[in-house]
Design an enzyme around this catalytic site. Structure first.
Site, PDB file in Angstrom:
ATOM      1  N   TYR A   1      -2.772  -0.382   9.858  1.00  0.00           N
ATOM      2  CA  TYR A   1      -2.719  -0.850   8.471  1.00  0.00           C
ATOM      3  C   TYR A   1      -1.406  -0.435   7.809  1.00  0.00           C
ATOM      4  O   TYR A   1      -0.712  -1.249   7.194  1.00  0.00           O
ATOM      5  CB  TYR A   1      -3.906  -0.289   7.694  1.00  0.00           C
ATOM      6  CG  TYR A   1      -3.966  -0.690   6.242  1.00  0.00           C
ATOM      7  CD1 TYR A   1      -4.455  -1.934   5.864  1.00  0.00           C
ATOM      8  CD2 TYR A   1      -3.551   0.186   5.237  1.00  0.00           C
ATOM      9  CE1 TYR A   1      -4.525  -2.303   4.530  1.00  0.00           C
ATOM     10  CE2 TYR A   1      -3.622  -0.174   3.900  1.00  0.00           C
ATOM     11  CZ  TYR A   1      -4.098  -1.416   3.549  1.00  0.00           C
ATOM     12  OH  TYR A   1      -4.156  -1.779   2.228  1.00  0.00           O
TER      13      TYR A   1
ATOM     14  N   SER B   1       0.840  -1.196   0.000  1.00  0.00           N
ATOM     15  CA  SER B   1       0.000   0.000   0.000  1.00  0.00           C
ATOM     16  C   SER B   1       0.873   1.243   0.000  1.00  0.00           C
ATOM     17  O   SER B   1       2.035   1.210   0.427  1.00  0.00           O
ATOM     18  CB  SER B   1      -0.887  -0.003   1.257  1.00  0.00           C
ATOM     19  OG  SER B   1      -1.514   1.242   1.453  1.00  0.00           O
TER      20      SER B   1
END
Length: 259
Positions: free
Chosen positions: A164, A151
């Protein structure tokens, strides 16, 4: 040599076996389809059996060899069961794609231990355990490809990265450690780094039209990503064409990260 033969020699996955976690939706499903169309036998691992069955049914209708394993990758026992289920389908995998992920992102100041533990279990520990299970065998056979999906939050904090972002940053470090261990034996380990992609994992942001438009404006291409944008990069990293590419984070983000 014809161009078709040359490209097949570089990119064909005929005779290879691929295991794709999170392969029944979003980016994972697009990668599953790409690997299958390039000739690999694919095993799709995820939680929702209806989506798994639909994905495999679609691939089989196109003539691909495909199977699915329902699993909870949030526990060590679940990861181990998924690995053995995948092996039963087509044998030991040559290609491992870790796309399964969980996107719980409360602000770090509000982060509870339960969210931290769940995030790390799915996003980091499962890829590590699967690497430990399959990496040594790939090295012994002299060929292997491990691909992680990370990500933008692995590189920069925004839109409440929370646990995350930490998990994805650690996953890129894991890829480098795996590359160091196994690349001398023909196993490459890399990550694909998406920009903002309209997938179920990003429902929280994709439901806000203004944020979607703002994110698109940050790219150089002028649009947000689509799951199918990852097909070519995945086939490249899974094939012999990428034999000299390892330990890398490859951005598939329309220029988002450099604009």
């Amino acid at each position: 040599m014809t161009s078709q033969a040359y490209l097949s020699e570089l990119f064909s996955l005929e005779g290879r076996v691929a295991m794709v976690t999170g392969g029944s939706s979003g980016i994972g499903r697009a990668i599953t389809g790409a690997l299958a169309r390039a000739g690999a036998s694919v095993v799709v691992v995820a939680r929702r059996e209806a989506e798994l069955a639909a994905t495999v049914g679609e691939l089989e209708a196109q003539g691909a060899r495909a199977a699915w394993v329902g699993a909870d990758l949030g526990t060590r026992d679940g990861v181990r069961a998924a690995a053995e289920g995948a092996v039963k389908a087509f044998g030991e995998p040559d290609i491992l794609v870790n796309c399964a992920g969980i996107n719980l992102r409360p602000p770090i100041g509000e982060l509870g231990e339960d969210v931290w533990d769940t995030t790390m279990a799915v996003n980091l520990e499962a890829p590590h355990l699967l690497g430990q299970r399959f990496g040594p065998g790939m090295a012994e056979r002299g060929f292997g490809r491990i691909i992680h999906i990370t990500s933008q939050q692995a590189h920069r904090a925004f839109v409440q990265s929370g646990a995350y972002g930490v998990s994805k940053g650690a996953l890129e470090s894991l890829a480098r450690s795996q590359a160091e261990a196994w690349s001398p034996y023909g196993v490459t380990c890399n990550t694909l780094v998406p920009g903002f992609v309209m997938t179920p994992l990003n429902t929280r942001l994709s439901s806000d039209p203004e944020k979607v438009a703002a994110l698109a404006a940050r790219t150089m291409i002028g649009r947000n990503g689509l799951a199918e944008d990852f097909a070519g990069a995945a086939v490249f990293l899974a094939s012999r064409a990428s034999a000299y590419v390892t330990g890398q984070s490859i951005f598939v983000d329309g220029g988002f990260s450099v604009h």
